[in-house]
Write a protein that holds these residues in place. Structure first.
Motif, short mmCIF file in Angstrom:
data_model
loop_
_atom_site.label_atom_id
_atom_site.label_comp_id
_atom_site.label_asym_id
_atom_site.label_seq_id
_atom_site.Cartn_x
_atom_site.Cartn_y
_atom_site.Cartn_z
N LEU A 1 0.98 -1.29 -0.03
CA LEU A 1 -0.04 -0.03 -0.08
C LEU A 1 0.85 1.12 0.03
N MET A 2 1.96 1.00 0.39
CA MET A 2 2.88 2.43 0.63
C MET A 2 3.09 3.30 -0.30
N PRO A 3 3.39 2.67 -1.74
CA PRO A 3 3.46 3.53 -2.95
C PRO A 3 2.14 4.60 -3.32
N TYR A 4 1.00 3.82 -2.92
CA TYR A 4 -0.17 4.43 -3.14
C TYR A 4 -0.43 5.55 -2.31
N VAL A 5 -0.10 5.22 -0.88
CA VAL A 5 -0.41 6.32 0.19
C VAL A 5 0.72 7.44 0.16
N PHE A 6 1.92 7.09 -0.46
CA PHE A 6 3.07 8.02 -0.64
C PHE A 6 2.46 8.81 -1.69
N GLU A 7 1.91 8.40 -2.90
CA GLU A 7 1.70 9.24 -3.95
C GLU A 7 0.45 10.32 -3.53
N LYS A 8 -0.46 9.83 -2.62
CA LYS A 8 -1.49 10.93 -2.37
C LYS A 8 -1.28 11.85 -1.50
N GLN A 9 -0.01 11.63 -0.67
CA GLN A 9 0.32 12.72 0.46
C GLN A 9 0.78 13.94 -0.47
N ASN A 10 0.32 15.20 0.12
CA ASN A 10 0.67 16.37 -0.30
C ASN A 10 1.98 17.14 0.29
N SER A 11 2.02 16.89 1.67
CA SER A 11 2.88 17.25 2.39
C SER A 11 4.43 16.48 2.30
N LEU A 12 5.37 17.12 2.33
CA LEU A 12 6.75 16.77 2.16
C LEU A 12 7.08 15.70 3.45
N LEU A 13 6.55 16.23 4.67
CA LEU A 13 6.97 16.00 5.83
C LEU A 13 6.28 14.40 6.26
N LYS A 14 4.91 14.42 5.49
CA LYS A 14 4.21 12.97 5.71
C LYS A 14 4.86 12.10 4.67
#
Length: 286
Positions: free
Chosen positions: A89-102
């Motif tokens: 799931l990590m690539p999908y969750v990563f892709e959907k984050q707008n914040s650099l910190l997240k």
């Protein structure tokens, strides 16, 4: 699952994205709990006293001694697989984050998920190696070949390499010595599987057999072979399934997973990383 989706739809603007993010962070938090249980014996006994894991988990494994950890679940190899779902799931969750910190937090959380999976068993790491070529193949199908695509692959390899370096550094310096001498040492069995020299595979091979009775083979006998009056000399889930509900019942049981794989594969270009994650999760469930 359908009811849960409706609840998310009612409370969140992007229900699917939110569900996947929540699943990812649930797996991550569970990974932290598992590592804490591995380090702290009092915590481990405290958690098991609440979950009564000793009543369910296979006691033949070095589970009570703390060499393998099931966290809040009642499985070992199954738990290893569930933890790896976080990796899918990590690539999908990563892709959907707008914040650099997240995004940074998600990258740094990658070693925790891998370590927690190794603590439960080798199945998760085996699935990762097995499904990595499939992941890259699906990525290739989803995107046009260009310099940007090539750069994204290079970036993916660099991120994985850095994360794995952090993993091994942290494991060597901060986890108990038994992690290197036992958990990491036992992962070499995965390499032996690919070389066809695995002791575990040789032990499991005789466990693959069908019922002698054709009627039982087709329809099952209503028993998974773990009752007082019938013990099946196999630890293979699908063999137990065939003895319980037959080949016909087992095919019905696999159908939703196959349906999910085909559905997501069909819509892979629209759904991108979500489709890949779903295909890998459904496949590893089978």
């Amino acid at each position: 699952g359908f009811s849960l989706y409706n609840l998310y739809k009612k409370h969140y603007k992007k229900p699917i994205q939110t569900i996947c993010t929540h699943i990812y962070f649930s797996i991550l938090i569970h990974g932290i709990i598992m590592i804490a249980m591995y380090i702290s014996e009092p915590l481990r006994h405290f958690v098991y006293s609440i979950t009564f894991a000793e009543s369910y988990v296979n006691l033949k494994s070095p589970f009570l001694e703390g060499y393998r950890i099931c966290g809040l679940t009642y499985g070992l190899s199954q738990t290893a697989m569930v933890q790896i779902f976080g990796l899918f799931l990590m690539p999908y969750v990563f892709e959907k984050q707008n914040s650099l910190l997240k995004k940074m937090a998600i990258i740094l959380s990658f070693p925790i998920i891998i370590i927690s999976s190794i603590l439960a068993g080798r199945s998760g790491l085996f699935a990762t190696l097995l499904f990595l070529p499939i992941y890259l193949f699906l990525k290739l199908l989803n995107s046009k070949i260009s310099f940007t695509t090539f750069f994204s692959y290079v970036k993916f390899v660099i991120i994985c390499s850095i994360s794995l370096s952090i993993l091994f550094y942290a494991a060597y310096h901060y986890l108990p010595k038994k992690f290197v001498s036992n958990a990491l040492y036992n992962t070499k069995e995965i390499i032996d599987v690919f070389k066809n020299k695995s002791i575990i595979v040789n032990e499991v091979k005789p466990m693959y057999f069908l019922p002698n009775n054709p009627i039982t083979a087709l329809f099952g006998m209503g028993n998974y072979g773990r009752s007082d009056y019938f013990y099946l000399l196999s630890d293979v889930g699908w063999i137990k399934s065939i003895f319980a509900i037959g080949l016909i019942g087992t095919i019905f049981m696999i159908q939703p997973f196959i349906w999910g794989i085909l559905k997501y594969f069909k819509h892979r270009r629209i759904l991108g990383e979500l489709a890949i994650a779903a295909i890998l999760i459904f496949s590893s469930s089978i």
